[in-house]
Motif scaffolding. Structure first.
Motif, short mmCIF file in Angstrom:
data_model
loop_
_atom_site.label_atom_id
_atom_site.label_comp_id
_atom_site.label_asym_id
_atom_site.label_seq_id
_atom_site.Cartn_x
_atom_site.Cartn_y
_atom_site.Cartn_z
N ASP A 161 0.79 -1.27 0.03
CA ASP A 161 0.00 -0.03 0.10
C ASP A 161 0.79 1.22 -0.06
O ASP A 161 0.63 2.26 -0.76
CB ASP A 161 -1.01 0.12 1.23
N SER A 164 2.52 2.00 -3.47
CA SER A 164 1.23 2.25 -4.37
C SER A 164 1.13 3.94 -3.87
O SER A 164 0.96 4.70 -4.96
CB SER A 164 -0.04 1.35 -4.25
N ASN A 169 5.24 0.40 -7.85
CA ASN A 169 4.26 -0.70 -7.83
C ASN A 169 4.43 -1.63 -6.83
O ASN A 169 5.89 -1.81 -6.36
CB ASN A 169 4.65 -1.63 -9.48
N PRO A 170 3.50 -2.34 -6.27
CA PRO A 170 3.59 -3.51 -5.21
C PRO A 170 4.84 -4.51 -5.40
O PRO A 170 5.36 -4.83 -4.51
CB PRO A 170 2.24 -3.83 -4.93
#
Length: 366
Positions: A161, A164, A169-170
Motif C-alpha cells: 500500500d 502504491s 508498484n507493489p
C-alpha cells in the motif's frame, strides 16, 4: 516593535513565547532557544578556556499542524544540525524541543516512544540512505517490524500500500535499491517515513540530489501526502524555489543564527535583511521575465568557532559598522517589522538602508 516574553500554555507544558514566534500558532513542534555547541579545543585536563564551534545558537521556531516550515541558508549555517536535534540524532547543548506542548526531555518512556514514531525523516541522498543489501520490502517494512505487533502478512500488505501511495508498484517490493532510479529511491525513502503514520516528517534536502526533471514530481508527491495525511514538515533546503513552493513559513539562517523569519510569501515579497536579499539575488530566476540585479556580499564568513559576541553578520555587510555600537558587542534580537515578519535589525543589516532590495513581483517563483 518587539514582543515581551510570555508563557503560552499548551498540552502539558508552558511554552515560552520569544522574539520570532507568532502567538496563537497551532504548533505541533516548538523549538525554543536551541543551541548546539561542539567543543573543538581548549579545556585540557580542566585547564584553559574551552573553544566552541557554535553550529546552532539560540534558534526558536514553531512547526504548525498540517504546514511546512522551511530553514534556508548557505552551507554550514546550521540547518541540518537543527534537523538532527529534532530527530534526536544530536543532543542539544541547551534549549528545549516541545512535541504537542510537552518537553521531549521530560517525557515518560511511552511518550518518547510516541515521539519517535510520530517524527520521521526523509534524507538528502537516496543512494546512501537505503541499505543496498536489503530488499525494498525489508527497508519499508523494518519500522513496522520494530515498532508494531503486525504479522508478516499484514506488513507485506502495508508495504504494498505504501509503495502504491508513493507512485511505485507493489511487486517492486522484491527488488533491491540498485534496481531503481534516483527518483524512485527517494519514493522508497518517503514510503519508509510514512510506515508508522507519523505526524511530522523532517525533510533534509529531499530533492537536491535528484535530476531537475523529477524534482517537481517529488515535491508534488510530498504536497499531496501532506494534504492527505495532515502532515507537518520541517524542510531544510538550499533551493529557494523549493522553499517558496512548499513552505508556509520559513526562517533564514546565517552562522547558526536566524536572521529573518515569517510567512514565506511575505519574506519573498519583501525581504528585509541584506543577507536574505543576497540569497534571493543569487538564485536563478524561474521565469525569463524576472529581471533583477545581482550583488555579492563583501567580506568573509566568520568562523563558527568562537564567533564575536555581537551581530554575526556584521563582517559581511556592505554598510559601515560602528565597533562601539551595542549590537557590535551584544547579540541583536529579532524585531517584528510587520505583523508576523521578524528580522534582525541593526544599523548595518537592513537592505533598504543599503539600497539592496530585490524585487520579485509578477511571478510566484524565485
Amino acid at each position: 516593535m518587539t514582543t515581551t516574553e510570555q508563557n503560552v500554555t499548551t498540552g502539558n507544558a508552558a511554552i515560552p513565547s520569544v522574539p520570532g514566534i507568532n502567538p496563537g500558532a497551532d504548533a505541533i513542534i516548538s523549538i525554543r532557544n536551541l543551541r548546539k555547541w561542539y567543543q573543538v579545543g581548549g579545556g585540557f585536563l580542566g585547564f584553559g578556556d574551552k573553544i566552541w564551534l557554535k553550529a546552532v545558537d539560540d534558534v526558536s521556531f514553531d512547526i504548525e499542524h498540517n504546514k511546512t516550515f522551511g530553514l534556508v541558508g548557505e552551507s554550514g549555517c546550521g540547518k541540518t544540525t537543527t534537523l538532527k536535534l529534532l530527530l534526536g540524532l544530536e543532543k542539544p547543548t541547551s534549549g528545549t524541543i516541545y512535541y504537542e506542548g510537552e518537553d521531549v526531555t521530560t517525557m515518560t518512556k511511552a511518550g518518547k516512544t510516541e515521539f519517535r514514531r510520530s517524527v520521521q525523516a526523509v534524507f538528502q541522498d537516496p543512494w546512501s540512505s537505503l541499505n543496498p543489501r536489503m530488499r525494498v520490502r525489508s527497508i519499508v517494512g523494518e519500522p513496522l517490524e520494530i515498532a508494531t505487533s503486525m504479522t508478516k502478512g499484514q506488513i507485506a500488505t502495508r508495504v504494498g500500500d505504501l509503495l502504491s501511495e508513493t507512485g511505485l508498484n507493489p511487486y517492486q517490493a522484491n527488488l533491491y535499491p540498485h534496481e531503481f532510479s534516483g527518483g524512485q529511491r527517494q519514493r522508497i525513502g518517503i514510503a519508509r517515513a510514512l510506515a508508522l503514520n507519523p505526524k511530522v516528517i523532517a525533510l533534509d534536502e529531499p530533492v537536491s540530489a535528484l535530476d531537475v526533471s523529477i524534482r517537481a514530481q517529488i515535491m508534488n508527491l510530498l504536497v499531496d501526502l501532506q494534504e492527505e495525511h495532515g502532515l507537518a514538515y520541517l524542510l531544510v533546503a538550499h533551493n529557494l524555489a523549493t522553499v517558496r513552493y512548499m513552505c508556509h513559513d520559513m526562517a533564514v539562517m546565517y552562522l547558526g543564527v536566524v536572521q529573518e523569519s515569517g510567512e514565506t510569501e511575505a519574506i519573498f515579497n519583501n525581504p528585509m535583511h541584506i543577507y536574505t536579499n543576497a540569497l534571493v539575488s543569487a538564485a536563478l530566476p524561474s521565469h525569463p521575465d524576472i529581471q533583477r540585479e545581482e550583488f555579492l556580499l563583501p567580506g568573509e564568513v566568520v568562523s563558527p568557532i568562537n564567533p564575536p559576541p555581537g551581530d554575526v553578520f556584521m563582517t559581511r555587510t556592505p554598510l559601515e559598522v560602528d565597533p562601539n555600537h551595542k549590537w557590535a558587542n551584544e547579540r541583536p534580537p529579532l524585531v517584528e517589522k510587520e505583523p508576523g515578519h521578524w528580522v534582525v535589525e541593526t544599523p548595518w543589516s537592513m537592505a533598504s538602508d543599503a539600497g539592496l532590495k530585490v524585487e520579485l513581483t509578477g511571478h510566484k517563483g524565485v
